[in-house]
Structures are given as C-alpha cells and as structure tokens.
Enzyme design. Structure first.
Site: not given
Length: 242
Positions: A162, A195, A201, A205
């Site tokens: 994403h 995220r 995440h 990440d």
C-alpha cells in the site's frame, strides 16, 4: 499441522503472484519480473526481535492505536481501500482535480496501470522471503480494518505494498502537477502512515515501502509504455488547466 498449513498457503500465494507481470497482464503492469527492482536484494531484512528498530516499530504501533478514534483514523480506513475509485478517494483533493475514469481518463489509466508494478511486483520477493507477521497478528489485537485481516494473514508484511503504491503515485502525480506537489506528496506520505494506524503494517514496512515506490518510479521512467502514457496524462492535465 496448523502452522504447516499456513506456511503452505503463503507459499501458494507467492507462487501465484510470480506469474503476474507485464507479460501476463499488460493492463496492470508496465514492467516484467526481470525488469523490476528486486526488494529482497535492495532492502535490509526486517527488524529482529529485541532490536532498537523493533522497539521503534512497537512505539509507532502504539501511536497508531492512539489516533484510531479520530478523523485521522477514519482517513486510514479510506486509505486502506484500493478497490475501484481509490485514486479519486485518496488523491483528488490533493491534486486539485477529480481523478476519475470519466474526468481524467489518461491520468487514471497511467496510475492504475502502474499500481501493481509498485504494490505487487516490486515488493513480492521480500514479502515471500520473510513472510513477516503483521502487527495485528504479532500482538494478537484487532486491526482497524477487520474485513481485510483474512487476506492479510496470508501475505507478508515487509515491505508495505500500500505504501509503495501511495508513494509512487504521489511522485508521478507531482510530476504531472508540480504546482500541487506539496499537497500530493503529503497525501502519499499519509497513505503509508495509515498502514501503521490500521495495524496492518509495522513502521519499518512502511519505510521500506517508500524506498521501493521511489525505485519503481525510476524504472518506470525508462519504460516506453509508461513514457507514452505519461505524456498523454500531462497533455490531458494541461488541457484541463487552461
């Protein structure tokens, strides 16, 4: 047995993903697997348990939980949705123009055609190799997007796809409309931050996803198909701006 089944499921997902690139779906990818940046080679391994990097990931996770019940948390839920209309939902306000298939077909085509170059193709090698558990799995707590959890469990957390999509999109949209670059890049940055807020995440990440997204854009600029569509997108924007 349950752990073995999960590992086999993850391996199957990775094997199926490998088949997808420009040669199999040119409407979703500009690049082939041989052309794209290799996230496994480019990025360091994710943080180890007990490390300072992992402690920072945990700190950011706790921050993310603290803002879930705020307007920022609601935006994070919107940012998680990459289904039809995602470009309009996430970037139209920052761009200063409706980025829909009807209003900006060339820009829409450009971004949606590069979406999986950034989100899937460039991230898949590291995802499959490390199969890092996501925060909601690691801490055994609910995420902000519970309906996404079943699919996320079978997909590695590192790096964030994403985030790579959001950052790569922001870079390209800023090139098309440099007058709004500050707003666009802020929105791209927030997509990664979302995220962490969702618990989908870790911060590391997201950091790795931004690096991956930047690298993909560099490669795309050397791709004839991308170059051609980018020129059309710039012409379309110039016409609408006059």
């Amino acid at each position: 047995m349950k752990k073995l089944s999960l590992m086999l499921s993850m391996l199957l997902v990775g094997m199926l993903a490998v088949a997808q690139d420009h040669t199999t779906d040119p409407n979703k990818y500009y690049l082939t697997a041989d052309e794209v940046v290799n996230s496994l080679v480019m990025l360091p391994a994710p943080p180890e348990a007990g490390s300072a990097r992992m402690a920072y990931d945990r700190e950011r996770y706790e921050w993310g939980k603290s803002v879930r019940d705020t307007p920022r948390g609601k935006q994070a839920i919107i940012d998680a949705d990459l289904s039809e209309g995602w470009l309009d939902r996430t970037f139209s306000k920052a761009f200063g123009m409706k980025l829909t298939k009807e209003n900006a077909p060339e820009i829409y085509k450009l971004i949606n055609n590069m979406k999986e170059d950034a989100g899937d193709l460039a991230t898949r090698d590291a995802k499959v190799k490390y199969m890092r558990p996501r925060p909601f799995m690691m801490y055994n707590e609910p995420s902000l997007t519970p309906n996404d959890e079943p699919g996320l469990r079978n997909n590695g957390s590192y790096p964030s796809g994403h985030t790579s999509i959001g950052w790569a999109t922001a870079i390209v949209l800023s090139e098309i409309n440099p007058a709004r670059a500050k707003e666009i890049m802020k929105r791209g940055y927030e997509m990664g931050e979302s995220r962490v807020i969702c618990g989908a995440h870790h911060q590391s990440d997201v950091d790795a996803g931004r690096v991956t997204g930047s690298a993909v854009v560099g490669l795309l600029h050397a791709n004839p198909g991308f170059q051609k569509q980018l020129a059309k997108a710039k012409t379309e924007f110039a016409a609408k701006s006059n």
